[in-house]
Write an enzyme that holds these catalytic residues in place. Structure first.
Site, PDB file in Angstrom:
ATOM      1  N   LYS A 123     -16.533 -56.506  24.998  1.00 19.32           N
ATOM      2  CA  LYS A 123     -17.811 -55.800  24.756  1.00 19.32           C
ATOM      3  C   LYS A 123     -17.708 -55.594  22.894  1.00 19.32           C
ATOM      4  O   LYS A 123     -17.784 -55.347  22.357  1.00 19.32           O
ATOM      5  CB  LYS A 123     -17.757 -54.360  25.061  1.00 19.32           C
ATOM      6  CG  LYS A 123     -19.070 -53.814  25.214  1.00 19.32           C
ATOM      7  CD  LYS A 123     -19.166 -52.521  25.537  1.00 19.32           C
ATOM      8  CE  LYS A 123     -20.550 -51.331  25.570  1.00 19.32           C
ATOM      9  NZ  LYS A 123     -21.809 -51.841  26.070  1.00 19.32           N
TER      10      LYS A 123
HETATM   11  N1  PPE Z   1     -23.063 -54.591  31.333  1.00 20.98           N
HETATM   12  C1  PPE Z   1     -23.526 -54.431  29.698  1.00 20.98           C
HETATM   13  C2  PPE Z   1     -23.600 -56.001  29.917  1.00 20.98           C
HETATM   14  C3  PPE Z   1     -23.114 -53.254  29.779  1.00 20.98           C
HETATM   15  O1  PPE Z   1     -23.757 -53.668  27.818  1.00 20.98           O
HETATM   16  C4  PPE Z   1     -22.624 -52.024  30.043  1.00 20.98           C
HETATM   17  C5  PPE Z   1     -21.907 -50.893  29.330  1.00 20.98           C
HETATM   18  C6  PPE Z   1     -21.880 -52.353  31.202  1.00 20.98           C
HETATM   19  C7  PPE Z   1     -22.472 -53.344  32.042  1.00 20.98           C
HETATM   20  C8  PPE Z   1     -21.225 -50.577  31.990  1.00 20.98           C
HETATM   21  O2  PPE Z   1     -19.725 -50.920  31.619  1.00 20.98           O
HETATM   22  P1  PPE Z   1     -19.788 -49.486  31.491  1.00 20.98           P
HETATM   23  O3  PPE Z   1     -20.542 -48.272  30.658  1.00 20.98           O
HETATM   24  O4  PPE Z   1     -18.163 -49.361  31.154  1.00 20.98           O
HETATM   25  O5  PPE Z   1     -19.919 -49.248  33.180  1.00 20.98           O
HETATM   26  N2  PPE Z   1     -23.713 -50.974  27.973  1.00 20.98           N
HETATM   27  C9  PPE Z   1     -23.413 -49.904  27.625  1.00 20.98           C
HETATM   28  C10 PPE Z   1     -25.359 -48.808  26.959  1.00 20.98           C
HETATM   29  C11 PPE Z   1     -25.564 -49.994  25.764  1.00 20.98           C
HETATM   30  C12 PPE Z   1     -26.238 -50.210  24.241  1.00 20.98           C
HETATM   31  O6  PPE Z   1     -26.030 -50.010  23.990  1.00 20.98           O
HETATM   32  O7  PPE Z   1     -27.978 -49.919  24.787  1.00 20.98           O
HETATM   33  C13 PPE Z   1     -23.462 -48.665  27.466  1.00 20.98           C
HETATM   34  O8  PPE Z   1     -23.444 -48.320  28.877  1.00 20.98           O
HETATM   35  O9  PPE Z   1     -23.268 -47.584  27.174  1.00 20.98           O
END
Ligand code: PPE
Length: 312
Positions: free
Chosen positions: A160
């Protein structure tokens, strides 16, 4: 999508500072080359006070993201875990979004970081629904992007890393210009990867499908949670490569992410999928119950801000 609401304190390099004082110099490496890693985490109001959902897992992913870009975070997962809980307590927020970030700071400038310190900050603020209240209830409209997801031999998207988000930014801006709420990015081979900020799930004939980590996607913690929860509810979950047609022919579709939680999708590229279906609604409900501490079976995923007092 989310306005930053100033809260009282930000944790920066080991100290709590006032929100307005958490600043950096324009010469920091991270600003010029996108050389940072970050996290998005949610704290929820629960019957036992505020709790952070899978905090340690998110902070471990932060460390893994840093490892992938050869960055050393000068604070352990444990230290960051304690600081995060303290931050939520200090800001007196019942629920909030937490944003840890680590980046190469001020030192030399030029592509390879040299003597640049690794700066680490934790901030938190209230953040409502990611894709709108209406989206949570009725489902959002998504568009397959003309921008391809960063292949894993260009930059490992499993990290990330801040710089990677230009790829997401281009995709979601393009989608918004076309009147859609979110973008779905494909791999170079045309497999579904993930959205600008969420992972993807579809439901077909009662079976739940989600793209495999082989597509180079971020290892979503919500995705991982949902796979486990869906299994426990008796659903069959298959992790396999999907193509556009799988979305257009889906009975149901939803996106998962810390910010977006479980957001239904009602249309993809103007193919109507429809109102949120029974599987989506069941999983959305289950997830919201879990994060709000109303389902004991998954209480190990909650890290409480104030240690829970056990009755003597
Ligand atoms: N793919 C991407 C590209 C991504 O950024 C996120 C989180 C996910 C999948 C899902 O990951 P998880 O949160 O671990 O389930 N995206 C973040 C938002 C980004 C933003 O700043 O806008 C988040 O959900 O916190």
């Amino acid at each position: 999508m989310a306005e930053l609401h100033a809260t009282e304190k930000i944790w920066m390099n080991g100290e709590f500072v006032d929100w307005a004082d958490a600043t950096v110099h324009v010469g920091v490496h991270g600003l010029h080359y996108g050389s940072g890693v970050f996290e998005g985490i949610r704290a929820y109001e629960t019957p036992k006070g505020p709790a952070v959902f899978r905090l340690t897992d998110h902070l471990q992913r932060l460390h893994d993201s840093a490892r992938l870009i050869r960055m050393k975070i000068p604070y352990s997962v444990d230290e960051l875990q304690r600081a995060s809980l303290e931050l939520v307590a200090v800001n007196k927020l019942p629920s909030c979004y937490l944003r840890p970030i680590a980046f190469y700071g001020y030192g030399s400038l030029g592509v390879p970081p040299r003597d640049n310190p690794v700066c680490v900050a934790l901030m938190c603020w209230p953040w409502g629904t990611y894709l709108g209240e209406e989206g949570m209830v009725r489902g959002v409209r998504a568009k397959v992007s003309t921008w391809v997801r960063m292949p894993s031999n260009v930059i490992p998207h499993a990290s990330k890393a801040t710089g990677i988000y230009l790829n997401s930014m281009l995709a979601v801006q393009e989608a918004a210009l076309g009147g859609y709420e979110e973008a779905i990015l494909l791999t170079e081979k045309g497999y579904i990867a993930d959205c600008s900020g969420e992972n993807v799930f579809v439901v077909k004939d009662g079976v739940i499908y989600t793209p495999s980590l082989e597509t180079g996607i971020l290892h979503g913690i919500t995705r991982n949670s949902l796979i486990e929860v869906a299994g426990s509810l008796g659903y069959e979950v298959r992790v396999e490569n999907l193509v556009r047609a799988d979305l257009y022919l889906a009975d149901e579709m939803f996106m998962t992410g810390t910010a977006a939680e479980v957001t239904p999708v009602r249309e993809v590229d103007d193919y109507l999928i429809g109102d949120p279906g029974p599987v989506t609604l069941a999983l959305q409900h289950a997830y919201l119950e879990i994060v709000q501490g109303r389902d004991e079976r998954w209480s190990h995923w909650l890290e409480y801000v104030t240690p829970v007092r056990t009755e003597a």
